[in-house]
Write an enzyme that holds these catalytic residues in place. Structure first.
Site, PDB file in Angstrom:
ATOM      1  N   GLU A  56     -32.818 -35.902  30.117  1.00  0.00           N
ATOM      2  CA  GLU A  56     -32.624 -34.887  29.065  1.00  0.00           C
ATOM      3  C   GLU A  56     -31.167 -35.001  28.653  1.00  0.00           C
ATOM      4  O   GLU A  56     -30.278 -34.559  29.390  1.00  0.00           O
ATOM      5  CB  GLU A  56     -32.879 -33.478  29.629  1.00  0.00           C
ATOM      6  CG  GLU A  56     -34.207 -33.294  30.308  1.00  0.00           C
ATOM      7  CD  GLU A  56     -35.281 -32.755  29.386  1.00  0.00           C
ATOM      8  OE1 GLU A  56     -35.037 -32.671  28.172  1.00  0.00           O
ATOM      9  OE2 GLU A  56     -36.361 -32.437  29.886  1.00  0.00           O
TER      10      GLU A  56
ATOM     11  N   CYS B  15     -27.194 -28.313  24.515  1.00  0.00           N
ATOM     12  CA  CYS B  15     -27.685 -29.613  24.062  1.00  0.00           C
ATOM     13  C   CYS B  15     -28.294 -29.485  22.678  1.00  0.00           C
ATOM     14  O   CYS B  15     -28.204 -30.403  21.873  1.00  0.00           O
ATOM     15  CB  CYS B  15     -28.703 -30.162  25.042  1.00  0.00           C
ATOM     16  SG  CYS B  15     -30.029 -29.008  25.391  1.00  0.00           S
TER      17      CYS B  15
HETATM   18  P1  NDP Z   1     -22.642 -35.667  32.695  1.00  0.00           P
HETATM   19  O1  NDP Z   1     -23.479 -36.829  32.304  1.00  0.00           O
HETATM   20  O2  NDP Z   1     -21.182 -35.849  32.786  1.00  0.00           O
HETATM   21  O3  NDP Z   1     -23.107 -35.097  34.113  1.00  0.00           O
HETATM   22  C1  NDP Z   1     -24.433 -34.669  34.356  1.00  0.00           C
HETATM   23  C2  NDP Z   1     -24.689 -34.691  35.858  1.00  0.00           C
HETATM   24  O4  NDP Z   1     -24.629 -36.027  36.334  1.00  0.00           O
HETATM   25  C3  NDP Z   1     -23.648 -33.909  36.653  1.00  0.00           C
HETATM   26  O5  NDP Z   1     -24.258 -33.276  37.739  1.00  0.00           O
HETATM   27  C4  NDP Z   1     -22.715 -35.012  37.092  1.00  0.00           C
HETATM   28  O6  NDP Z   1     -21.924 -34.662  38.194  1.00  0.00           O
HETATM   29  C5  NDP Z   1     -23.728 -36.089  37.431  1.00  0.00           C
HETATM   30  N1  NDP Z   1     -23.171 -37.430  37.551  1.00  0.00           N
HETATM   31  C6  NDP Z   1     -22.006 -37.921  37.069  1.00  0.00           C
HETATM   32  N2  NDP Z   1     -21.872 -39.225  37.400  1.00  0.00           N
HETATM   33  C7  NDP Z   1     -22.983 -39.574  38.108  1.00  0.00           C
HETATM   34  C8  NDP Z   1     -23.438 -40.763  38.720  1.00  0.00           C
HETATM   35  N3  NDP Z   1     -22.720 -41.904  38.715  1.00  0.00           N
HETATM   36  N4  NDP Z   1     -24.613 -40.757  39.359  1.00  0.00           N
HETATM   37  C9  NDP Z   1     -25.376 -39.646  39.385  1.00  0.00           C
HETATM   38  N5  NDP Z   1     -24.993 -38.469  38.842  1.00  0.00           N
HETATM   39  C10 NDP Z   1     -23.811 -38.429  38.195  1.00  0.00           C
HETATM   40  O7  NDP Z   1     -23.027 -34.512  31.674  1.00  0.00           O
HETATM   41  P2  NDP Z   1     -22.408 -33.052  31.566  1.00  0.00           P
HETATM   42  O8  NDP Z   1     -22.543 -32.335  32.857  1.00  0.00           O
HETATM   43  O9  NDP Z   1     -21.068 -33.148  30.935  1.00  0.00           O
HETATM   44  O10 NDP Z   1     -23.426 -32.355  30.573  1.00  0.00           O
HETATM   45  C11 NDP Z   1     -23.239 -32.328  29.205  1.00  0.00           C
HETATM   46  C12 NDP Z   1     -24.264 -33.193  28.524  1.00  0.00           C
HETATM   47  O11 NDP Z   1     -25.571 -32.782  28.914  1.00  0.00           O
HETATM   48  C13 NDP Z   1     -24.228 -33.055  27.017  1.00  0.00           C
HETATM   49  O12 NDP Z   1     -24.356 -34.319  26.429  1.00  0.00           O
HETATM   50  C14 NDP Z   1     -25.442 -32.188  26.726  1.00  0.00           C
HETATM   51  O13 NDP Z   1     -25.931 -32.326  25.417  1.00  0.00           O
HETATM   52  C15 NDP Z   1     -26.408 -32.643  27.766  1.00  0.00           C
HETATM   53  N6  NDP Z   1     -27.471 -31.659  28.015  1.00  0.00           N
HETATM   54  C16 NDP Z   1     -28.749 -31.955  27.624  1.00  0.00           C
HETATM   55  C17 NDP Z   1     -29.765 -31.031  27.772  1.00  0.00           C
HETATM   56  C18 NDP Z   1     -31.167 -31.348  27.362  1.00  0.00           C
HETATM   57  O14 NDP Z   1     -32.076 -30.606  27.755  1.00  0.00           O
HETATM   58  N7  NDP Z   1     -31.432 -32.397  26.595  1.00  0.00           N
HETATM   59  C19 NDP Z   1     -29.507 -29.702  28.326  1.00  0.00           C
HETATM   60  C20 NDP Z   1     -28.139 -29.501  28.731  1.00  0.00           C
HETATM   61  C21 NDP Z   1     -27.161 -30.457  28.568  1.00  0.00           C
HETATM   62  P3  NDP Z   1     -20.513 -33.985  37.945  1.00  0.00           P
HETATM   63  O15 NDP Z   1     -20.615 -32.974  36.842  1.00  0.00           O
HETATM   64  O16 NDP Z   1     -20.247 -33.348  39.245  1.00  0.00           O
HETATM   65  O17 NDP Z   1     -19.580 -35.095  37.571  1.00  0.00           O
END
Ligand code: NDP
Length: 454
Positions: free
Chosen positions: A225, A260
């Site tokens: 997502e 999002c």
């Molecule tokens: P990120 O991609 O930065 O992080 C998402 C999750 O992935 C976090 O828990 C993060 O940990 C984790 N993560 C980071 N690196 C890794 C890795 N190498 N392996 C596995 N997990 C990892 O996204 P954001 O948290 O910044 O979220 C914002 C984004 O999410 C926006 O683009 C938004 O549009 C989207 N979004 C989409 C939704 C939907 O339903 N389509 C709903 C809500 C948001 P950590 O944060 O601890 O680094």
């Protein structure tokens, strides 16, 4: 790991980060627990989740306060996010049994049926912008289907994840069926390297692609997502231009634009353009950044300080290419990761602002001469999450919406998610779908039984 309140920039907690070893130990326990959990009936599992809903109701204020302190989300919006879990549970109560029970497909010499088995142990990797939401859209459904869950909340929202864990266990979900992995992206990386039966991710396109690539060789389900650059087109026949502007502004600035499905770009027909922009700016003038713990606050700080730079760069790029800032564009004089809600006009698709996800309190409004021009611009994006049209003519709106390659379309509404309909992105906005009946089945794998008596 320090947890910082983005409204005050003060440390509010320190958490112990998981290691590769602790993640592996947790996974081994979850694997054991899943066997017992899946042998319980759907009704028993559902009853526990319904009990969790009761606890959420009892602890609503505490849960909302944690979310507000950790992410800066205005408290009234935090309460809304907490109670959003209840309509998911209501949906599961009504529909889970129907979609999880075995189905008899044919009764002849060979009795043929499909049984929906759980996937096993799944990873739920969530985002910080709606941390409860991106958690419960996955784990409630996964648990009812008989899976065990390793939930990794974002490092910017770990306290919310721990709070939900506490209540799930209190409701009766065994400790070896739901666990958290706490820490930054590196901890998520441990999950990718481990032996899991499915990966359910909410976050950015970049991390989503990294996850899909890293686990490709396992051939287990992966659901993504991801982000969006969601367009809203306001036609010249809207019944009330002022109301359309108020609704559009809420779609763009709710949760500081950190959704999002936030409205990320607006196109308005030229005959109502000036009127719309005037009403829109009048509405945004009310969005005065304030203390998110105050009930009257609509605009809090951004959750992550890094995003401020991204948005300021987009504004700089747009103004250098001819855009005009009508309101905002700078930071208020107060502590915290604040940015004044920003509206730009004279924008076009050479600007980052109209092409790349902003994920913050900034919006560009572009004038269009026709429905055809609006459609062409709306389609000019690598993303495909949602698209909206405001118009008094459903047929005219449908003509546009039917041609959008997105997971969700809206007529006279925007920036909303419902448990009744699927939630999915296309193109760079993701893969697979949560919510609705598909969001129940997605946590299962079908097994066909072809049974011959003699
Ligand atoms: P990120 O991609 O930065 O992080 C998402 C999750 O992935 C976090 O828990 C993060 O940990 C984790 N993560 C980071 N690196 C890794 C890795 N190498 N392996 C596995 N997990 C990892 O996204 P954001 O948290 O910044 O979220 C914002 C984004 O999410 C926006 O683009 C938004 O549009 C989207 N979004 C989409 C939704 C939907 O339903 N389509 C709903 C809500 C948001 P950590 O944060 O601890 O680094």
């Amino acid at each position: 790991m320090q947890v910082i309140n983005p409204a005050t920039e003060e440390e509010i907690a320190e958490l112990t980060v998981d290691t590769a070893e602790s993640v592996h130990l947790k996974l081994a326990r979850l694997r054991n627990g899943q066997q017992k959990w899946s042998s319980r009936s759907i009704a028993e599992r559902l009853e526990i989740i319904v009990g969790f809903g009761e606890l959420v109701k009892q602890h609503k204020e505490e849960l909302a306060q944690v979310l507000t302190k950790e992410t800066g989300k205005p408290i009234t919006q935090s309460r809304g996010e907490v109670t959003g879990s209840l309509n998911r549970i209501e949906h599961l109560k009504t529909h889970a049994d129907k979609w999880l029970q075995p189905e008899l497909m044919a009764e002849g010499a060979v009795k043929e049926s499909i049984v929906y088995e759980p996937l096993g142990v799944i990873a739920n990797i969530g985002a910080w912008n709606f941390p409860y939401n991106t958690g419960y859209n996955v784990f409630l459904y996964a648990l009812v289907a008989g899976n065990s869950v390793l939930y990794k909340p974002s490092e910017y929202a770990s306290l919310t994840g721990l709070k939900f864990k506490e209540l799930l266990h209190k409701a009766g979900v065994p400790e070896d069926v739901f666990e958290t992995a706490i820490g930054p992206g590196q901890v998520g990386q441990y999950l990718l390297e481990a032996d899991l039966d499915g990966y359910f991710f909410t976050g950015s396109y970049k991390t989503g692609v990294h996850i899909a690539r890293s686990i490709a060789h396992k051939l287990v389900p992966v659901q993504l997502e991801l982000g969006g650059k969601d367009p809203l087109y306001v036609m010249d026949d809207v019944a009330d231009v002022n109301q359309a502007a108020i609704n559009a502004a809420d779609g763009a600035f709710y949760n500081n634009g950190q959704s999002c499905c936030a409205v990320e770009r607006i196109y308005v027909q030229e005959s109502i353009y000036d009127d719309f922009v005037r009403h829109f700016v009048d509405e945004v003038k009310n969005y005065i950044p304030g203390d998110p713990t105050n009930d009257a606050t609509y605009t809090g700080p951004l959750t992550r300080s890094q995003q401020l730079q991204v948005i300021l760069e987009q504004i700089k790029d747009a103004t250098a290419k001819g855009a005009e800032v009508l309101i905002g564009g700078n930071q208020p004089d107060r502590k915290g990761y604040y940015l004044n809600p920003t509206v730009l006009v004279d924008v076009n698709h050479t600007m980052e602002l109209m092409k790349e996800e902003s994920f913050g309190p900034v919006i560009g409004i572009q004038k269009v001469a026709s429905d055809e021009e609006a459609l062409r611009l709306m389609q000019d994006t690598p993303y495909g999450l949602t698209a909206a049209v405001f118009s008094s003519d459903e047929q005219r709106a449908r003509k546009i919406l039917d041609q959008m390659n997105v997971g969700t379309v809206y007529w006279n509404c925007c920036d909303r998610v419902s448990p009744n309909t699927t939630w999915s992105g296309r193109k760079n906005s993701g893969l697979g779908s949560t919510l609705s009946y598909q969001g129940i089945r997605t946590f299962t794998q079908p097994k066909s039984y072809q049974m011959k008596g003699k």
